[in-house]
Each structure stands twice: as structure tokens, then as C-alpha cells.
Enzyme design. Structure first.
Site, PDB file in Angstrom:
ATOM      1  N   ARG A  42       0.729  -1.479  -0.252  1.00 42.28           N
ATOM      2  CA  ARG A  42      -0.069   0.136   0.290  1.00 42.28           C
ATOM      3  C   ARG A  42       0.888   1.177   0.181  1.00 42.28           C
ATOM      4  O   ARG A  42       0.725   2.281  -1.048  1.00 42.28           O
ATOM      5  CB  ARG A  42      -1.500  -0.096   1.037  1.00 42.28           C
ATOM      6  CG  ARG A  42      -1.758  -0.568   1.241  1.00 42.28           C
ATOM      7  CD  ARG A  42      -2.647  -0.748   1.985  1.00 42.28           C
ATOM      8  NE  ARG A  42      -3.975   0.013   2.254  1.00 42.28           N
ATOM      9  CZ  ARG A  42      -4.733   0.598   2.802  1.00 42.28           C
ATOM     10  NH1 ARG A  42      -4.979  -0.217   4.242  1.00 42.28           N
ATOM     11  NH2 ARG A  42      -5.859   1.940   2.907  1.00 42.28           N
TER      12      ARG A  42
ATOM     13  N   CYS B 236      -1.586   5.935   9.029  1.00 44.02           N
ATOM     14  CA  CYS B 236      -1.350   5.271   8.224  1.00 44.02           C
ATOM     15  C   CYS B 236      -2.590   5.044   7.834  1.00 44.02           C
ATOM     16  O   CYS B 236      -2.855   5.627   6.338  1.00 44.02           O
ATOM     17  CB  CYS B 236      -1.750   4.036  10.059  1.00 44.02           C
ATOM     18  SG  CYS B 236      -3.322   3.917  11.045  1.00 44.02           S
TER      19      CYS B 236
END
Length: 271
Positions: free
Chosen positions: A177, A230
Site C-alpha cells: 500500500r 496509517c
């Protein structure tokens, strides 16, 4: 009080008068399953906190997928859980401490110092053959006026200033990611420019036990307060706890990547 406690410690102190145990089990893919797991069996006396109902605020155009609760919501949560100023709060889950670390962070944000995460979560508790119960505890609501510690968080503009100053910005998501090769949740793939990747799960073993503070934490310059993010401000809390265990005070970007990309003019980087 330490940020992490062992199953042995909790077993020895489970019935202490000022102890509050909080079950934070939650599955992002199946939001109702965490509470169902709690009802099916939890550590004796544990109360339940839901990531999206209790540990997150109202979602808006900006602020990310799991905004921090406002002071009123956090005040209500602390009092509903029966937490008093001298309570020792132990949080656990079965998701590599992600949700438990979120509560640990929120309690610190609310000014409560005596809080910790159960090392290994409920799986470690079960692994020792310790008692599990399904009955709901009787909790006496507390009265605990909280005061939010804004020094623990940063805004999007603070992140931009950190980019200019060359301060460390940490992306806690999985490497795929971070690189932009995969993005199963957010609308844009990649990461915030200048961010480095410290995958949050690397803080734990496959059995959900915490490792010793990672060597990479030592790469942070002395006195620097890295910014941690995050996808939505949840798993970043695992890295923040790990940094604190290593003596480094890190700050949370609450909205994290999902907030960053909600502004169309914010750049992202792919590898």
C-alpha cells in the site's frame, strides 16, 4: 505503569479494585463480529469498546475514515467504561493489538496515564488456559472530567511543515500500500511525500506477541518527534506505542492517509 502487560500480570491483578479491562475486538471486514466474539467469551469483568462507535468520531468530508472522537464522546466513553483517575486500564483484542493500541492512545489523549495493552491479546490469555466468561459485567459509571492533550496529535498542515523541515514522517501501512502497488480501501494509491515505511505488524510476532523495540526506531534523531500515520489513524497507534517503548515520543496524524487524499491538491508518491 508499563505500556504492555503480560498475561501473567493480568491474571495476578484481575480482581484488583482499580483495574478496568477493556475488550476491543473488531474486524473491519465484519464490524459486528467483534462484539459477537466478546459475547461468546471474554476475559472476566471485561467491558467492550467498539472501534467505530466508541473509538472513532463522526465521519465528514475531511478527517479520514476513523476520526478521533471529540471531547464529549471521549468523556462519555471513559465514564461508561467506569474509568476513574486512579484506574489501571488494560486493553486487548485479537487483531495484533491494533484496536487495543487505539484505545491506549485515546486514553493518553484524554489525559489518563495508567493504561496498557495486553501482550498477545485474548489469544495469549486463552493459550494459558485462563478463565473466559460470557456474562456481561456490571459497571458503575464514573465521573472523570478529562482534558485533551493536543500535543499528541498533528494536523495536515503540520505534516506539510514537517515535509519542509525534513522531519521524519512514518507510514504504518503494508509495503504494497505504501508503494502504491495495491490499494484495497482508499481512492488514491501511494503515500505522503517524504514518508518512510515502518509496517505496523512488524512490531509483533505471528502469535501477536510484541517484539523488543525495533532497531529502526534507533534511526530517529535524538529529540525528534516523528509523525505517524496509517490509513485512518488506527494501526498507526501500534507504531506509536512501539516508539514510546523505545523512548521516542511520536505524534499521530489522526486522519492519516484517508484525510490526506481527501484534499485534491495534496500530492502522493508511488514507487
Amino acid at each position: 505503569m508499563k505500556n504492555l502487560v503480560t498475561v501473567e500480570w493480568l491474571s495476578d491483578h484481575l480482581y484488583d479494585e482499580k483495574l478496568v479491562v477493556v475488550d476491543c475486538q473488531f474486524d473491519l471486514g465484519n464490524p459486528s463480529s467483534g462484539y459477537e466474539s466478546y459475547l461468546n467469551g471474554h476475559i472476566p469483568g471485561a467491558v467492550y469498546a467498539n472501534l467505530e462507535k466508541d473509538l472513532s468520531g463522526e465521519i465528514g468530508e475531511h478527517g479520514g475514515r476513523h476520526p478521533l472522537p471529540d471531547q464529549e464522546q471521549l468523556q462519555h466513553l471513559v465514564e461508561r467504561l467506569g474509568i476513574e483517575p486512579d484506574s489501571k486500564v488494560i486493553a486487548y483484542d485479537n487483531q495484533h493489538s491494533a484496536m487495543a493500541a487505539r484505545l491506549w492512545f485515546l486514553l493518553g489523549f484524554a489525559g489518563h496515564k495508567q493504561r496498557a495493552v495486553l501482550n498477545g491479546g485474548i489469544d495469549a490469555w486463552r493459550g494459558e488456559g485462563l478463565k473466559i466468561e460470557s456474562k456481561l459485567p456490571s459497571v458503575r459509571a464514573s465521573h472523570y472530567p478529562i482534558s485533551l492533550d493536543s500535543s499528541m496529535i498533528v494536523s495536515m498542515n503540520d505534516v506539510k511543515q514537517a515535509q519542509i523541515e525534513g522531519r521524519t514522517i512514518v507510514d504504518s501501512r503494508a509495503p504494497e500500500r505504501y508503494s502504491g502497488k495495491e490499494e484495497p480501501i482508499d481512492a488514491r494509491a501511494g503515500h505522503i511525500p517524504r514518508a518512510v515505511n515502518y509496517f505496523w505488524k512488524d512490531n509483533l510476532t505471528e502469535t501477536q506477541k510484541w517484539r523488543e523495540p525495533l532497531e529502526r526506531v534507533g534511526e530517529i534523531e535524538s529529540g525528534q518527534e516523528p509523525i505517524i500515520y496509517c490509513g485512518s489513524g488506527v494501526t498507526a497507534c501500534v507504531n506509536i506505542l512501539a516508539f514510546q517503548e523505545a523512548g521516542v515520543h511520536a505524534k499521530l496524524y489522526p486522519g492519516s492517509y484517508s484525510d490526506w487524499i481527501s484534499y485534491s491538491d495534496n500530492q502522493v508518491v508511488t514507487l
